[in-house]
Scaffold this motif. Structure first.
Motif, short mmCIF file in Angstrom:
data_model
loop_
_atom_site.label_atom_id
_atom_site.label_comp_id
_atom_site.label_asym_id
_atom_site.label_seq_id
_atom_site.Cartn_x
_atom_site.Cartn_y
_atom_site.Cartn_z
N ALA A 167 16.62 -31.73 -20.27
CA ALA A 167 16.52 -31.68 -18.81
C ALA A 167 16.71 -33.07 -18.22
CB ALA A 167 15.17 -31.08 -18.39
N LEU A 168 16.21 -34.10 -18.92
CA LEU A 168 16.45 -35.47 -18.46
C LEU A 168 17.94 -35.79 -18.40
CD1 LEU A 168 13.82 -37.63 -20.40
CD2 LEU A 168 13.93 -37.26 -17.94
N TYR A 169 18.64 -35.43 -19.46
CA TYR A 169 20.07 -35.72 -19.51
C TYR A 169 20.83 -34.88 -18.48
CZ TYR A 169 18.59 -37.79 -23.91
OH TYR A 169 17.94 -38.52 -24.87
N GLU A 170 20.38 -33.66 -18.28
CA GLU A 170 21.01 -32.82 -17.26
C GLU A 170 20.83 -33.46 -15.88
OE1 GLU A 170 20.79 -28.29 -15.44
OE2 GLU A 170 19.53 -28.82 -17.15
N HIS A 171 19.66 -34.00 -15.63
CA HIS A 171 19.39 -34.70 -14.38
C HIS A 171 20.36 -35.88 -14.21
CE1 HIS A 171 17.13 -36.54 -11.12
NE2 HIS A 171 17.03 -37.65 -11.83
N ALA A 172 20.57 -36.61 -15.27
CA ALA A 172 21.48 -37.76 -15.22
C ALA A 172 22.91 -37.31 -14.93
CB ALA A 172 21.43 -38.53 -16.53
N LEU A 173 23.34 -36.24 -15.59
CA LEU A 173 24.70 -35.76 -15.38
C LEU A 173 24.89 -35.19 -13.97
CD1 LEU A 173 25.32 -34.12 -18.86
CD2 LEU A 173 26.28 -36.26 -17.98
N ARG A 174 23.86 -34.54 -13.46
CA ARG A 174 23.96 -34.04 -12.08
C ARG A 174 24.02 -35.21 -11.09
NH1 ARG A 174 23.10 -28.55 -11.49
NH2 ARG A 174 22.28 -27.55 -13.37
N GLY A 175 23.28 -36.27 -11.36
CA GLY A 175 23.35 -37.46 -10.53
C GLY A 175 24.74 -38.09 -10.57
N ALA A 176 25.32 -38.13 -11.76
CA ALA A 176 26.67 -38.69 -11.90
C ALA A 176 27.67 -37.81 -11.16
CB ALA A 176 27.05 -38.80 -13.37
N ARG A 177 27.50 -36.51 -11.25
CA ARG A 177 28.40 -35.60 -10.53
C ARG A 177 28.30 -35.84 -9.02
NH1 ARG A 177 27.22 -29.33 -10.84
NH2 ARG A 177 25.47 -30.05 -9.58
N GLY A 178 27.07 -36.02 -8.54
CA GLY A 178 26.88 -36.31 -7.12
C GLY A 178 27.52 -37.62 -6.72
N ALA A 179 27.38 -38.63 -7.57
CA ALA A 179 27.98 -39.94 -7.26
C ALA A 179 29.50 -39.84 -7.20
CB ALA A 179 27.55 -40.96 -8.31
N VAL A 180 30.09 -39.09 -8.12
CA VAL A 180 31.54 -38.92 -8.12
C VAL A 180 31.97 -38.17 -6.86
CG1 VAL A 180 33.47 -37.76 -9.29
CG2 VAL A 180 31.82 -39.09 -10.62
N ALA A 181 31.23 -37.15 -6.49
CA ALA A 181 31.58 -36.37 -5.30
C ALA A 181 31.49 -37.23 -4.04
CB ALA A 181 30.66 -35.16 -5.18
N VAL A 182 30.44 -38.03 -3.93
CA VAL A 182 30.26 -38.88 -2.75
C VAL A 182 31.34 -39.96 -2.68
CG1 VAL A 182 28.72 -40.62 -1.73
CG2 VAL A 182 27.80 -38.43 -2.49
N ALA A 183 31.75 -40.44 -3.85
CA ALA A 183 32.74 -41.52 -3.89
C ALA A 183 34.15 -41.00 -3.69
CB ALA A 183 32.65 -42.27 -5.21
N GLY A 184 34.32 -39.72 -3.50
CA GLY A 184 35.66 -39.21 -3.21
C GLY A 184 36.23 -38.29 -4.26
N GLY A 185 35.42 -37.87 -5.21
CA GLY A 185 35.90 -36.92 -6.22
C GLY A 185 37.00 -37.48 -7.07
N THR A 186 38.20 -36.96 -6.89
CA THR A 186 39.32 -37.40 -7.72
C THR A 186 39.75 -38.83 -7.40
OG1 THR A 186 40.91 -36.44 -6.17
CG2 THR A 186 40.21 -35.07 -8.03
#
Length: 118
Positions: free
Chosen positions: A57-76
């Protein structure tokens, strides 16, 4: 003289009864030990499974945070530098013990590979 065989029979009968009770007691102790072993093994396995789920669950939290950061930064359009800035903002050793890092994968067409690597 007639009493001696009678005493022997009684002693033998008492010995057999004692032997029977001892065997029964040994069997009951073995059954109880087996039950305790199974209970404790199941409890330990359940505790270990809960700890593993908690760690994932800790690692899942980290990956979800990274996904959010990528989305906020413009995705692709997110750059390596932007993602590195996000990753550097996290204290991965403290927040996510055991993780060696996080990243994301972007699909790159074979024709665009050289430009992507550059």
């Amino acid at each position: 003289m007639n009493q001696a065989p009678s005493h022997r029979r009684r002693a033998l009968a008492l010995w057999c009864v004692g032997l029977l009770f001892s065997a029964l007691a040994g069997w009951l102790v073995q059954q109880n030990n087996q039950h305790l072993l199974q209970e404790r093994t199941e409890a330990a396995a359940n505790e270990l499974a809960a700890q593993i789920q908690q760690r994932f669950a800790l690692y899942e939290h980290a990956l979800r945070g990274a996904r959010g950061a990528v989305a906020v930064a413009g995705g692709t359009a997110v750059t390596r530098q932007q993602f590195k800035a996000y990753a550097d903002s996290r204290d991965t050793a403290l927040e996510f013990p055991g993780a060696r890092g996080f990243g994301f994968i972007r699909r790159v067409e074979r024709a665009d590979e050289a430009a992507f690597l550059a």
